[in-house]
Enzyme design. Structure first.
Site, mmCIF file in Angstrom:
data_model
loop_
_atom_site.group_PDB
_atom_site.id
_atom_site.type_symbol
_atom_site.label_atom_id
_atom_site.label_comp_id
_atom_site.label_asym_id
_atom_site.label_seq_id
_atom_site.Cartn_x
_atom_site.Cartn_y
_atom_site.Cartn_z
ATOM 1 N N GLU A 1 30.359 31.526 67.045
ATOM 2 C CA GLU A 1 31.730 31.335 67.538
ATOM 3 C C GLU A 1 32.330 32.651 68.026
ATOM 4 O O GLU A 1 32.984 32.687 69.075
ATOM 5 C CB GLU A 1 32.621 30.752 66.431
ATOM 6 C CG GLU A 1 32.169 29.406 65.910
ATOM 7 C CD GLU A 1 31.242 29.479 64.702
ATOM 8 O OE1 GLU A 1 31.190 28.484 63.960
ATOM 9 O OE2 GLU A 1 30.575 30.515 64.491
ATOM 10 N N CYS B 1 33.385 29.405 59.518
ATOM 11 C CA CYS B 1 33.720 30.152 58.307
ATOM 12 C C CYS B 1 35.123 30.752 58.460
ATOM 13 O O CYS B 1 35.761 30.613 59.506
ATOM 14 C CB CYS B 1 32.692 31.261 58.081
ATOM 15 S SG CYS B 1 32.811 32.606 59.288
#
Length: 176
Positions: free
Chosen positions: A69, A97
């Site tokens: 990401e 996360c």
């Protein structure tokens, strides 16, 4: 006093599976070619243009922040020439996360679509709720579960193979 949580959910859109397959391809490539944990992400503009696609690169780049990401957000920001990625959609094979969820908020991403939940470290719904926390100045629309079974199966197969390889190495050491 903390404000109550208000979920920002968005229903799946027709193009979600298409873009999640792009993220899945990046995850498979990261695992097969680089030995990385198979997480993939892509960033798509409001007009439907692919701005960036990436797989995990933490081991390859020796960079603990090189999650799929983050790498995709950096590439999309360079592509657009701006660090704010408003009106974009990020597709991730696994629930991001805490670091990645925070970066999505900082980039002002409009919507996050992800495949499988991460019960141990997921910071979107599983462990923390960063992307739609009322205490933050930006909330992201969430669409979980797109191609969930495929995303989960890819991760499970990767870690199963890793455990088997580790077991084979241990057995080989014990036999010598």
């Amino acid at each position: 006093m903390p404000q109550p949580h208000v979920e920002q959910s968005a229903p799946p859109q027709p193009e979600d599976e298409r873009w999640m397959r792009v993220a899945l391809d990046a995850a498979q490539t990261a695992a097969a070619e680089l030995g990385e944990v198979p997480v993939g992400a892509c960033v798509v503009s409001a007009g439907g243009a692919l701005l960036a696609v990436a797989g995990n690169r933490t081991r390859t780049d020796c960079d603990p922040t090189a999650h799929a990401e983050i790498v995709a957000l950096r590439e999309a920001a360079r592509h657009t020439g701006h660090y704010r990625l408003t009106d974009t959609i990020v597709y991730s094979t696994i629930e991001p996360c805490a670091m990645c969820a925070g970066a999505l908020v900082q980039a002002r991403v409009k919507r996050l679509v992800y495949g499988a939940r991460d019960e141990r470290a997921g910071a979107v719904e599983s462990v923390f709720r960063i992307c739609d926390a009322n205490s933050l100045n930006h909330r992201i629309e969430l669409t979980p579960g797109v191609l969930e079974a495929e995303c989960r199966a890819l991760m499970q197969a990767f870690f199963r193979a890793r455990r088997e390889t580790k077991g084979e190495r241990r057995r080989a050491k014990g036999e010598s």
